[in-house]
Scaffold this motif. Structure first.
Motif, PDB file in Angstrom:
ATOM      1  N   ILE A   1      -5.118   3.565  -8.188  1.00 62.07           N
ATOM      2  CA  ILE A   1      -4.077   2.547  -8.001  1.00 62.07           C
ATOM      3  C   ILE A   1      -4.380   1.689  -6.767  1.00 62.07           C
ATOM      4  O   ILE A   1      -4.122   0.490  -6.758  1.00 62.07           O
ATOM      5  N   LEU A   2      -4.962   2.318  -5.715  1.00 58.92           N
ATOM      6  CA  LEU A   2      -5.196   1.551  -4.482  1.00 58.92           C
ATOM      7  C   LEU A   2      -6.221   0.446  -4.678  1.00 58.92           C
ATOM      8  O   LEU A   2      -6.347  -0.428  -3.830  1.00 58.92           O
TER       9      LEU A   2
ATOM     10  N   ILE B   1       3.628   7.066  -6.524  1.00 61.51           N
ATOM     11  CA  ILE B   1       2.822   8.150  -7.113  1.00 61.51           C
ATOM     12  C   ILE B   1       3.383   9.501  -6.676  1.00 61.51           C
ATOM     13  O   ILE B   1       3.473  10.453  -7.469  1.00 61.51           O
TER      14      ILE B   1
ATOM     15  N   PHE C   1      -2.581  -5.553  -3.352  1.00 60.26           N
ATOM     16  CA  PHE C   1      -1.133  -5.513  -3.167  1.00 60.26           C
ATOM     17  C   PHE C   1      -0.641  -6.807  -2.533  1.00 60.26           C
ATOM     18  O   PHE C   1      -1.188  -7.259  -1.527  1.00 60.26           O
TER      19      PHE C   1
ATOM     20  N   MET D   1       0.838  -1.210   0.000  1.00 63.38           N
ATOM     21  CA  MET D   1       0.000   0.000   0.000  1.00 63.38           C
ATOM     22  C   MET D   1       0.869   1.254   0.000  1.00 63.38           C
ATOM     23  O   MET D   1       0.741   2.110  -0.861  1.00 63.38           O
TER      24      MET D   1
ATOM     25  N   ILE E   1      -3.943   7.982  -7.042  1.00 62.72           N
ATOM     26  CA  ILE E   1      -3.833   7.114  -5.858  1.00 62.72           C
ATOM     27  C   ILE E   1      -5.140   6.379  -5.628  1.00 62.72           C
ATOM     28  O   ILE E   1      -5.164   5.178  -5.328  1.00 62.72           O
TER      29      ILE E   1
ATOM     30  N   LEU F   1       6.384   1.831  -9.308  1.00 60.79           N
ATOM     31  CA  LEU F   1       4.973   1.458  -9.223  1.00 60.79           C
ATOM     32  C   LEU F   1       4.733   0.094  -9.876  1.00 60.79           C
ATOM     33  O   LEU F   1       4.059  -0.772  -9.303  1.00 60.79           O
TER      34      LEU F   1
ATOM     35  N   TYR G   1       3.836   1.482  -0.785  1.00 57.87           N
ATOM     36  CA  TYR G   1       4.683   1.522  -1.987  1.00 57.87           C
ATOM     37  C   TYR G   1       3.972   2.238  -3.126  1.00 57.87           C
ATOM     38  O   TYR G   1       4.574   3.009  -3.862  1.00 57.87           O
ATOM     39  N   TYR G   2       2.665   1.954  -3.269  1.00 59.91           N
ATOM     40  CA  TYR G   2       1.901   2.626  -4.331  1.00 59.91           C
ATOM     41  C   TYR G   2       1.929   4.138  -4.104  1.00 59.91           C
ATOM     42  O   TYR G   2       2.202   4.911  -5.017  1.00 59.91           O
ATOM     43  N   ILE G   3       1.643   4.556  -2.857  1.00 54.41           N
ATOM     44  CA  ILE G   3       1.531   5.997  -2.586  1.00 54.41           C
ATOM     45  C   ILE G   3       2.885   6.672  -2.796  1.00 54.41           C
ATOM     46  O   ILE G   3       2.977   7.749  -3.399  1.00 54.41           O
TER      47      ILE G   3
ATOM     48  N   ALA H   1       6.102  -2.635  -7.743  1.00 56.08           N
ATOM     49  CA  ALA H   1       5.283  -2.846  -6.550  1.00 56.08           C
ATOM     50  C   ALA H   1       4.021  -3.618  -6.886  1.00 56.08           C
ATOM     51  O   ALA H   1       3.560  -4.438  -6.096  1.00 56.08           O
TER      52      ALA H   1
END
Lengths: 113, 226
Positions: free
Chosen positions: B21-22, A8, B26, A1, B18, A41, A3-5, A44
């Motif tokens: 993507i969320l 970005i 994951f 989680m 975001i 991204l 990692y995504y933020i 990840a």
């Protein structure tokens, strides 16, 4: 989680440099930060909890313990393309500097937006 | 004013990216095509490293395009920076310590690069990474010795030969097999150096090509003083 933020956020930092900075070299640095954010991204997205690298280096490694190899292969391609883009951009900047003796985009006429 | 507009724009872009993507889960298991590649890499290509198998075998045609893009970038950079008068690198010499140590390290870096691209199908690494390592060794010599020169003719011959090797291996697959870049050589025992058919051959060719290209590119970029 997280990692995504973070990736970005890296993309956004790079875009900020592209939008706001006046120095051409800083704009190219911003472009490569965007590049790196996108690579992180993709990596990840392919991650698997407690997974190892997708290499069968030892006997007994099972495919279900490994991370996704497809994003890694695509990022390998993307890194090479990013390198090519950066090199050509830098060579154009060298030429612009030879001609105008400045790197400030406000002082180079016909480049204003 | 420009900064405020830029920050507002980035907040909007960031919020929606975001938010999107969320929704991607994951850290869950590998599904789809990745699962197939992981399960059948050794059986279908003989390579131990799945990433190399994907880059060189499953998506070998894509890698040929990638090598072409890098070649075009190097050529375009040479064309943009071309100067009739001839240019030189910076006249500043490095200190004695840097010069002596880089002379010792340079062959070791070249050896490491060769190791990385020869073992591309067994360990992390491959042609692109190995070529980049070799080019960094040459860069070290460029910045420590102002008189260090590379032979441009030899570099372009290495580059063309490596590119032709790649395409020739591809056509051999077309002639002796059924499709372009098909793995026609025996796979051998997975995990050994001489295994995985054409994958190590292609990666050695790519390593030479990338090393020569990046060296020429660095040389062009460093020669900016008239």
């Amino acid at each position: 989680m997280i990692y995504y933020i973070t990736s970005i956020l890296l993309v956004l930092i790079g875009m900020y440099a592209v939008l706001v900075k006046k120095n051409l070299i800083k704009i190219v640095i911003g472009l490569s930060i965007v590049d790196n954010g996108i690579h992180l991204l993709l990596i990840a997205i392919g991650y698997v909890k407690n997974g190892t690298a997708p290499i069968f280096s030892k006997a007994g490694l099972q495919p279900n313990q490994m991370v996704d190899p497809v994003p890694q292969a695509l990022v390998l391609t993307a890194i090479v393309i990013g390198l090519a883009v950066t090199a050509v951009a830098l060579s154009l900047i060298i030429r612009l500097y030879d001609h105008h003796k400045t790197l400030n985009i406000n002082k180079i006429r016909k480049l204003k937006w | 004013m420009r900064k405020v507009i830029a920050i507002l724009l980035l907040i909007i872009i960031g919020y929606y990216s975001i938010d999107t993507i969320l929704k991607i889960p994951f850290g869950e298991g590998v599904k789809g095509v990745g699962k197939h590649y992981l399960e059948s890499t050794i059986k279908e290509t003989g390579a131990v490293n799945s990433v190399t198998a994907i880059v060189v075998s499953y998506r070998g045609f894509d890698t040929l395009g990638e090598v072409t893009v890098l070649f075009l970038a190097a050529t375009g950079l040479g064309a943009i920076l071309y100067d009739k008068k001839g240019k030189k690198r910076s006249l500043q010499n490095a200190s004695l310590i840097v010069k002596t140590s880089s002379k010792i390290i340079y062959p070791l870096i070249a050896l490491l690069g060769a190791y990385v691209f020869v073992h591309g199908h067994l360990t992390p690494g491959g042609g692109f990474q190995g070529g980049a390592i070799i080019a960094t060794g040459v860069l070290l010599m460029f910045i420590s010795y102002r008189s260090f020169e590379t032979n441009h003719k030899a570099l372009s011959i290495i580059e063309s030969l490596a590119g032709m090797t790649f395409v020739t291996i591809g056509f051999a697959g077309l002639i002796y097999g059924t499709s372009f870049l098909q793995n026609i050589l025996p796979f051998g025992i997975p995990g050994e150096l001489f295994s995985a058919g054409i994958i190590p051959l292609i990666y050695v060719a790519v390593g030479f090509k990338v090393g020569a290209e990046l060296t020429a590119l660095l040389d062009n970029l460093l020669k900016t003083i008239k």
